[in-house]
Write an enzyme that holds these catalytic residues in place. Structure first.
Site, PDB file in Angstrom:
ATOM      1  N   THR A 156       0.837  -1.198   0.000  1.00 31.46           N
ATOM      2  CA  THR A 156       0.000   0.000   0.000  1.00 31.46           C
ATOM      3  C   THR A 156       0.868   1.243   0.000  1.00 31.46           C
ATOM      4  OG1 THR A 156      -1.528   1.357   1.305  1.00 31.46           O
ATOM      5  CG2 THR A 156      -0.266  -0.229   2.510  1.00 31.46           C
ATOM      6  N   ASP A 158       0.103   3.940   1.400  1.00 34.05           N
ATOM      7  CA  ASP A 158      -0.041   4.607   2.697  1.00 34.05           C
ATOM      8  C   ASP A 158       0.810   3.964   3.788  1.00 34.05           C
ATOM      9  OD1 ASP A 158      -1.943   5.963   1.283  1.00 34.05           O
ATOM     10  OD2 ASP A 158      -3.659   5.199   2.402  1.00 34.05           O
ATOM     11  N   ARG A 193       4.241  32.293  -3.734  1.00 35.00           N
ATOM     12  CA  ARG A 193       2.950  31.764  -3.307  1.00 35.00           C
ATOM     13  C   ARG A 193       3.087  30.701  -2.218  1.00 35.00           C
ATOM     14  NH1 ARG A 193      -0.298  31.036  -9.088  1.00 35.00           N
ATOM     15  NH2 ARG A 193      -0.222  33.250  -9.695  1.00 35.00           N
ATOM     16  N   GLU A 254      -4.811  13.180   2.121  1.00 32.99           N
ATOM     17  CA  GLU A 254      -6.164  13.210   1.556  1.00 32.99           C
ATOM     18  C   GLU A 254      -7.243  12.953   2.614  1.00 32.99           C
ATOM     19  OE1 GLU A 254      -6.558  10.093  -1.340  1.00 32.99           O
ATOM     20  OE2 GLU A 254      -5.831   8.543   0.031  1.00 32.99           O
ATOM     21  N   ARG A 315       2.203   6.955  -7.810  1.00 33.63           N
ATOM     22  CA  ARG A 315       2.030   5.504  -7.812  1.00 33.63           C
ATOM     23  C   ARG A 315       2.240   4.887  -9.200  1.00 33.63           C
ATOM     24  NH1 ARG A 315      -3.612   4.686  -5.438  1.00 33.63           N
ATOM     25  NH2 ARG A 315      -2.574   2.830  -4.679  1.00 33.63           N
TER      26      ARG A 315
END
Length: 399
Positions: A156, A158, A193, A254, A315
């Protein structure tokens, strides 16, 4: 021709990551040399669900027998040549039931595990090696509980599969996040920015925390701790004023949430078979609020924002060194366990050493960042007070 010792099935489920093909190659090459036959199940759990157990039927869309030639060709590339899906055979929507099973399964949600086991038997598969995250592997656990021999490999972006410090795909994710963030700095600096980058991480913030620790960003916000938008705006404004090029950078997981809006943001209401809606939008919200709040912390002047969702850019493509080496080791570990007659195990990497743990760890708890130990809620930055005896990726240990 000598009779094979047995037949090993291998599949990849969930999102693609770099390192899947090297893992498939490692399993296949070693298994063939040990005298096993290897079958690749296509499209994750979908291939074994859709298969028709009839030798007269062409099932080439659902599985393929693997050879060294096939896996060597794909083994150095990203993605998965077996393809993938988010199919969950224990919770299969009526619309996903294959035509030959529609007379038997008529509920809105169906458990087709009986047919999955029959199809595995039809293919002669003795041991199954699923490669995936906790969703994919949770169904692997179900099959183990039903009597199927299962050895699992964690994967994964994550890095949130419990029982292991490392999951295939994570190193490439971190490497790409650092690289892309540094590239986008040129634009943020040119226009003075704020730079807001949304990265993966539904429940765990490792993919934001590690790149920030490596110097890719000034601040990061993670799912484990709701953040105050005013506080983030103040910190980024402070960072921007200190920087010679008048810009600052934040990585946003996210799955992160704001204190005034404690729900994750989704692209739509549709959920996959594991109950997950597609995340997306928190980076846009952070960018909007930063622009609105910026005059308060910048002498009345508004600061504009460069806002980018990194998403699939981290990914896709080929694996880095870690995601070429670890899959090779994981694949061989899986074969070692099969040769020992083991089942119901998850290969792992813990405290710098390769190991294995019971597969039921994947459903026992969530693996998330230890906020008290590794994340400053005041500074919105990682904490790394001591590196002594820490794992390679510091805050990713699972003890």
């Amino acid at each position: 021709m000598a009779k094979a010792k047995g037949t090993i099935g291998i599949l990849t489920g969930g999102g693609d990551v770099p390192g899947l093909n090297p893992a498939i190659r490692a399993v296949t090459v070693r298994a063939l040399r040990e005298g096993y036959r290897v079958i690749g199940l296509r499209r994750g759990w979908a291939g074994i669900v859709d298969l028709v157990p009839d030798k007269k039927v062409d099932n080439s869309e659902h599985f393929q027998e693997l050879t060294e030639e096939i896996v060597n060709r794909a083994g150095r590339t990203g993605g998965t040549f077996l393809h993938t899906s988010r199919t969950r055979p224990s919770h299969l929507p009526k619309s996903n039931v294959p035509p030959h099973l529609r007379d038997r399964y008529t509920d809105e949600i169906n458990d087709v595990t009986e047919d999955v086991l029959n199809n595995l038997d039809f293919l002669g598969i003795d041991t199954l090696i699923p490669i995936g995250g906790d969703d994919t592997l949770s169904y692997g656990l179900r099959l183990h509980q039903e009597g199927m021999r299962v050895i699992a490999i964690p994967k994964t972006m994550d890095n949130d599969v419990p029982g292991t410090d490392y999951c295939i795909g994570f190193s490439t994710c971190v490497t790409r996040t650092i690289e892309l963030t540094h590239r986008l700095r040129t634009t943020a600096g040119s226009h003075e920015r704020f730079l807001v980058l949304e990265v993966f991480g539904r429940y765990a913030g490792y993919s934001a925390l590690l790149p920030t620790m490596a110097g890719a960003a000034d601040r990061c916000v993670i799912p484990e701790h709701p953040f105050d938008m005013e506080h983030l705006a103040e910190l980024l404004s402070f960072d921007r004023k200190k920087h010679p090029s008048n810009y600052s950078v934040v990585l946003v997981s996210e799955g992160a949430t704001m204190t005034h809006h404690d729900e994750m943001l989704f692209e739509g209401e549709e959920a996959d078979q594991f109950g997950h809606k597609k995340l997306g939008g928190i980076g846009d919200e952070v960018a909007k609020h930063l622009k609105d709040l910026s005059p308060k912390y910048n002498e009345g002047r508004r600061v504009n924002v460069v806002n980018q969702r990194l998403g699939y850019l981290v990914r896709c493509g080929d694996p880095d060194a870690m995601d070429s080496i670890v899959p090779m080791a994981f694949g061989n570990l899986a074969l070692d366990l099969i040769l020992q007659g083991s089942s119901g195990r998850l290969v792992s990497l813990r405290n710098g050493c390769y190991d294995n743990v019971p597969i039921d760890v994947v459903t026992g708890r969530k693996k998330v960042v230890d906020v008290c130990k590794y994340y400053s809620t005041e500074r919105l930055r990682p904490i790394y007070e001591s590196f002594l005896r820490q794992p390679l990726f510091i805050m990713t240990s699972d003890v």
